[in-house]
Structure formats: structure tokens, C-alpha cells
Design an enzyme around this catalytic site. Structure first.
Site, PDB file in Angstrom:
ATOM      1  N   SER A 196     -17.287 -15.538   9.520  1.00  0.00           N
ATOM      2  CA  SER A 196     -16.378 -14.543   8.959  1.00  0.00           C
ATOM      3  C   SER A 196     -15.061 -14.577   9.733  1.00  0.00           C
ATOM      4  CB  SER A 196     -17.027 -13.163   8.974  1.00  0.00           C
ATOM      5  OG  SER A 196     -16.293 -12.245   8.194  1.00  0.00           O
ATOM      6  N   ASP A 271     -20.055 -15.596  -2.298  1.00  0.00           N
ATOM      7  CA  ASP A 271     -19.506 -14.681  -1.292  1.00  0.00           C
ATOM      8  C   ASP A 271     -18.496 -13.747  -1.955  1.00  0.00           C
ATOM      9  OD1 ASP A 271     -18.281 -13.443   0.893  1.00  0.00           O
ATOM     10  OD2 ASP A 271     -18.462 -15.224   2.150  1.00  0.00           O
ATOM     11  N   HIS A 303     -21.950 -13.565   1.564  1.00  0.00           N
ATOM     12  CA  HIS A 303     -21.265 -13.728   2.848  1.00  0.00           C
ATOM     13  C   HIS A 303     -22.240 -14.006   3.995  1.00  0.00           C
ATOM     14  CE1 HIS A 303     -17.789 -13.459   5.404  1.00  0.00           C
ATOM     15  NE2 HIS A 303     -18.276 -12.466   6.112  1.00  0.00           N
TER      16      HIS A 303
END
Length: 333
Positions: A196, A271, A303
């Protein structure tokens, strides 16, 4: 993480917990007692009842390091670093179970490096199965929190205002200098990885700090803040039209031609947080710059790239990638 109490009318703040580590309190309806889920680097888990003064009334259960002995788990060493400007940084160094100080080890640096997250803490969970797999394959794992992370106050977060990466990149370079000063570190074999925002910073480091890291693995990274959601991005970056230079400087897609070293990219196709368009944009820029990369995409994964089999596949690829790129080949190169 500690808990305190204070009157609604103000006055002195009283500590409810004192033992160093991570406390998580749930209070009884009359606030006379609290259930404390506690852990630290050396205490895997302890569940205890506290009174309203923070005194331990009863320990309901606990796990000790002896329970984990068969799994060859080392305790990370917390390090406190000061840079030339007097700023204090925290890192944690996890070593192999059979660590030999006379050897020189490759290092994998792991960070999140953004608002709302940190990777260094006095808690047992501050090492993951992937961490343990890495160190027991012969790597050192160094976690590091640069400026822009949580729990360090407003000024610490504001360091990334209108430019999401350049100051944290300075701090990452400082962390690498520290690692190179350690006699058991192979200074020419340092890698970086993150997920991330950590994936974003990995891409930024590999393109905007060429030559500092030999290899980087980026999972679900932002590569251009114009592709991320407005409520988060504009909070830290401002509006694109008002901060065009900041957006440009903070986007790894704009620096693909500067890539040095090996880069692994991974992303969940579904995602809905960091859209896969981020990866598509970076891949396109890398192809145009004639740069090589490895790419793994995970259909119908979001994600977190959930599912034991998918995460196992991803973690295996990351470990194999670093073994290939950071360890010497049979000729010693």
C-alpha cells in the site's frame, strides 16, 4: 500503547497502564474494572483484569516465549537513531535465529511510511510469518518509520504536506547509512519492500533514490496520487491544480527512467482502494523507459490479496525475488 484517565473537568492525567508494551483496554459498564489484552516484544499475550487505578487484579491467561520456542522466533531489537538535525527515529532489527556477528548479511528494509500507519512498535505482533521466513532464510529484517507516520505528532505528519515522498526518502537514505555502519551488514545488498503506502514508497525509493537499494518489492502501490481517492489525497497533497509540482514530484510514474536495480510489482485486480490502474500506469512508463520488472497480478483479489493460497504464492515470490537479487551467486557475485 498506554492508557490514561483524566476528569472531564480537566486536571491531572493518571496512568492506568505502566508496563512497557501494547495495552488494549475494555472497561466494565461501571468503569470499576478493565480487561487488558497486553503484549510486548517479549510477552506474546497476557489477558488480565485491572481495577480503576490500573492495578492487576487477576491474570486470566497468558502465553510465554517458551511456548514459541519450537518456532525459532527471535525478539526484534528496537533501535533509536538521531540524524544530523537532531530528529529521533525508531527502527527494529530482526536477526536470524542462528545469527553470527562475524558474517555479513543482506538486509530487507520494510516500511509503511505514511499517515495512519507505522511498522515499529513494542508489541509481539511486530513480526509476521513473512518476517520470520525472511530472517530464517538468512536475511536481516529492518523495520523503519520515517517522517509522515502516525503517533509522532502533527509536525511529524506535516513533513509530507504537499509532497508525499521526498522527505521520507531522505529519512530512508539515513536509515540505509545506519545499516551500512553495522559490521555484520552487507552494505551493497540492501533491499526494500512495502504494501500500500509502503509499496508506494518502495516504488519512489527505487526510482528517486537510484542506487541506494539493490532490489524493491512493491505490493498494491500508489504510483500517481491523481489516481487515488480525493478525501485522502487532498488532505495531504492539496488540489492538483494548486499543487501541480507536488503531485508531479510525488509520482513514481514520472521517474521510471531513473530506475536502478530489480523491481517486483504485485496487485489485486479487484483492488477497490488502490486501483490497479496505478500498476498499469507504472508498467507503461517502465516499458517506455526500457526498464525491466517482475509483475504478479491476482484476479478477484482486493487490496489485501486475501486467501491463504494467494498470499502464500505472493510471499513465496517475494522471498525468491530477494534471494535471487540480494544473495551472492555461486561465483561470489
Amino acid at each position: 500503547t498506554q492508557f490514561y484517565s483524566v476528569s472531564l473537568q480537566g486536571g491531572k492525567i493518571h496512568p492506568l497502564t505502566r508496563e512497557p508494551g501494547t495495552h488494549d483496554l475494555t472497561f466494565s459498564s461501571d468503569r470499576r474494572f478493565a480487561l487488558d489484552h497486553f503484549n510486548s516484544l517479549s510477552v506474546p499475550q497476557r489477558i488480565q483484569v485491572l481495577d480503576d487505578k490500573g492495578r492487576i487484579i487477576r491474570v486470566l491467561g497468558e502465553r510465554t516465549m517458551e511456548d514459541y520456542a519450537p518456532y525459532r522466533i527471535n525478539i526484534p531489537e528496537i533501535v533509536e537513531l538521531k540524524n544530523a538535525d537532531g530528529l529521533t527515529f525508531y527502527g527494529s532489527l530482526l536477526k536470524p535465529f542462528d545469527f553470527d556477528p562475524n558474517k555479513r548479511y543482506p538486509v530487507i528494509l520494510h516500511m509503511y511510511a505514511g499517515p495512519g500507519g507505522r511498522v515499529v512498535a513494542n508489541q509481539f505482533g511486530n513480526r509476521s510469518p513473512l518476517d520470520m521466513a525472511m530472517v530464517n532464510r538468512g536475511f536481516l529484517l529492518f523495520r523503519f518509520d520515517p517522517r509522515g507516520t502516525t503517533h509522532r505528532g502533527r509536525a511529524w505528519v506535516n513533513a509530507i504536506h504537499r509532497n508525499a515522498c521526498d522527505i521520507p526518502l531522505q529519512d530512508l537514505r539515513f536509515a540505509v547509512e545506519y545499516l551500512k555502519s553495522l559490521p555484520y551488514v552487507a552494505g551493497d545488498r540492501i533491499g526494500i519492500w512495502g504494501w500500500s503506502n509502503g509499496g508506494y514508497m518502495t516504488c519512489a525509493a527505487m526510482t528517486k533514490l537510484p542506487g541506494v537499494f539493490r532490489a524493491g518489492a512493491a505490493v498494491a502501490p500508489v504510483t500517481d496520487w491523481r489516481l487515488y481517492d480525493t478525501i485522502y489525497t487532498e488532505r495531504y497533497m492539496g488540489l492538483p491544480d494548486e499543487n501541480a509540482e507536488g503531485y508531479k514530484a510525488s509520482a513514481p510514474v514520472n521517474f521510471a527512467k531513473q530506475l536502478e536495480g530489480a523491481l517486483l510489482l504485485a496487485h489485486g485486480v479487484s483492488d477497490d482502494n488502490v486501483h490497479i490502474q496505478n500498476i498499469y500506469s507504472l508498467v507503461d512508463a517502465l516499458i517506455e523507459a526500457e526498464k525491466n520488472y517482475e509483475l504478479y497480478v491476482y484476479p478477484q483479489r482486493d487490496h489485501g490479496i486475501g486467501g491463504d493460497d494467494r498470499q502464500y504464492h505472493l510471499f513465496q515470490r517475494i522471498i525468491e525475488f530477494f534471494e535471487k537479487e540480494l544473495k551472492p551467486d555461486p561465483t561470489g557475485n
